[in-house]
Design an enzyme around this catalytic site. Structure first.
Site, short mmCIF file in Angstrom:
data_model
loop_
_atom_site.label_atom_id
_atom_site.label_comp_id
_atom_site.label_asym_id
_atom_site.label_seq_id
_atom_site.Cartn_x
_atom_site.Cartn_y
_atom_site.Cartn_z
N ARG A 58 -15.30 -3.06 1.82
CA ARG A 58 -14.93 -4.67 2.59
C ARG A 58 -16.23 -5.12 2.91
O ARG A 58 -16.42 -6.30 3.12
CB ARG A 58 -13.76 -4.40 3.34
CG ARG A 58 -12.27 -4.32 2.62
CD ARG A 58 -11.93 -5.89 2.40
NE ARG A 58 -10.80 -5.91 1.25
CZ ARG A 58 -9.57 -5.58 1.43
NH1 ARG A 58 -9.16 -5.43 2.75
NH2 ARG A 58 -8.71 -5.60 0.70
N ASP A 112 1.29 -6.79 3.65
CA ASP A 112 2.44 -6.28 3.03
C ASP A 112 3.70 -6.75 4.20
O ASP A 112 3.22 -6.84 5.58
CB ASP A 112 2.51 -4.92 2.87
CG ASP A 112 2.06 -3.92 3.81
OD1 ASP A 112 0.75 -3.82 3.74
OD2 ASP A 112 2.89 -3.77 4.73
N SER A 147 -6.18 -5.42 7.80
CA SER A 147 -4.67 -5.75 7.35
C SER A 147 -3.52 -5.33 8.08
O SER A 147 -4.09 -4.26 9.08
CB SER A 147 -4.44 -5.24 5.90
OG SER A 147 -4.37 -3.88 5.84
N1 HPA Z 1 1.36 0.64 8.36
C1 HPA Z 1 0.23 0.84 8.72
N2 HPA Z 1 -0.95 0.10 8.65
C2 HPA Z 1 -0.71 -0.95 7.94
C3 HPA Z 1 0.21 -1.29 7.12
C4 HPA Z 1 1.44 -0.63 7.31
O1 HPA Z 1 2.51 -0.72 6.85
N3 HPA Z 1 -0.03 -2.24 6.46
C5 HPA Z 1 -1.27 -2.62 6.49
N4 HPA Z 1 -1.83 -1.69 7.37
#
Ligand code: HPA
Length: 235
Positions: free
Chosen positions: A24, A204, A90
């Protein structure tokens, strides 16, 4: 050169963006910076320095989790004199109103433990972001029209979490999302008097199970890189 970063003194800018994933870092540098040069490839943890709107900036992979990030951030601050550090990564959404693709600006980062626990012992230090960076990131996100939430995140030590009850408590207490690095970044910035922020894309969602399709990850990630760059130099 440090143990984990092969860059020469002066190769690293005062402002560093920190994605967990080294690829990235490569993509963001090649996409958003000009005059890009590879400054670190020790252990494959790629780092690039280039120019954005006339400003020097480095994008350096931090690896996953707080122990890995702690190594890079300690060396960036103590050996390369980095002043502003922005994690770009993320997180898993934890509130109903926090949707996949939204951006979370992490005002604070709660944790069960961090690599700094040995210093704090029984004391619960509150890792918090730099206000001027928060303000500038929110302004940049609004200008882009990106749905953005500002609040607390949870920096976990585990991706595959066996403590469902803990996530429930985080949700109950208004935590916006879970990730694995921000708390230690904020602690190190506080220790050395530097500015830090985490700008996170919701990839997510813990309760709905929704996940960002692979082909849309790049676009969402790109929005976040632009918000982080604008925040760094507009604050
Ligand atoms: N847990 C931990 N770190 C993360 C998650 C998760 O569900 N999704 C993206 N980074």
């Amino acid at each position: 050169m440090t143990i984990h970063i092969g860059a020469k003194p002066g190769d690293i800018a005062e402002t560093v963006l920190l994605p967990g994933d080294p690829y990235r870092a490569k993509w963001a540098a090649e996409t958003f910076l000009t005059d890009v040069r590879l400054v670190n490839e020790t252990r494959g943890m790629l780092g690039y320095t280039g120019t954005w709107n006339g400003h020097q900036v480095t994008i350096q992979g931090s690896g996953m989790g707080m122990p890995s990030l702690s190594i890079y951030v300690n060396e960036l601050i103590r050996d390369y004199g980095v002043k502003t550090l922005i994690r770009i990564g993320s997180c898993g959404g934890m509130q109903d109103h926090v949707k996949v693709r939204d951006v979370v600006v992490a005002m604070s980062a709660s944790a069960i433990s961090t690599p700094s626990q040995a210093i704090f012992r029984e004391f619960n230090f509150t890792p918090c972001a730099d206000w001027s960076l928060i303000e500038a990131a929110v302004k940049a996100a609004k200008a882009k029209g990106t749905t953005t939430h500002v609040g607390g995140v949870y920096s976990s030590d585990v991706f595959y979490d066996e403590r469902a009850d803990l996530n429930e408590q985080m949700v109950r207490h208004g935590i916006l999302g879970v990730e694995m690095e921000a708390a230690e970044l904020y602690i190190l910035a506080a220790r050395y008097g530097r500015r830090a922020l985490a700008v996170l894309t919701v990839s997510d969602h813990l309760t709905t199970g929704e996940a960002l399709p692979a082909d849309q990850r790049e676009r969402s990630f790109g929005d976040m890189v632009e918000i982080a760059l604008a925040a760094a130099f507009d604050s």
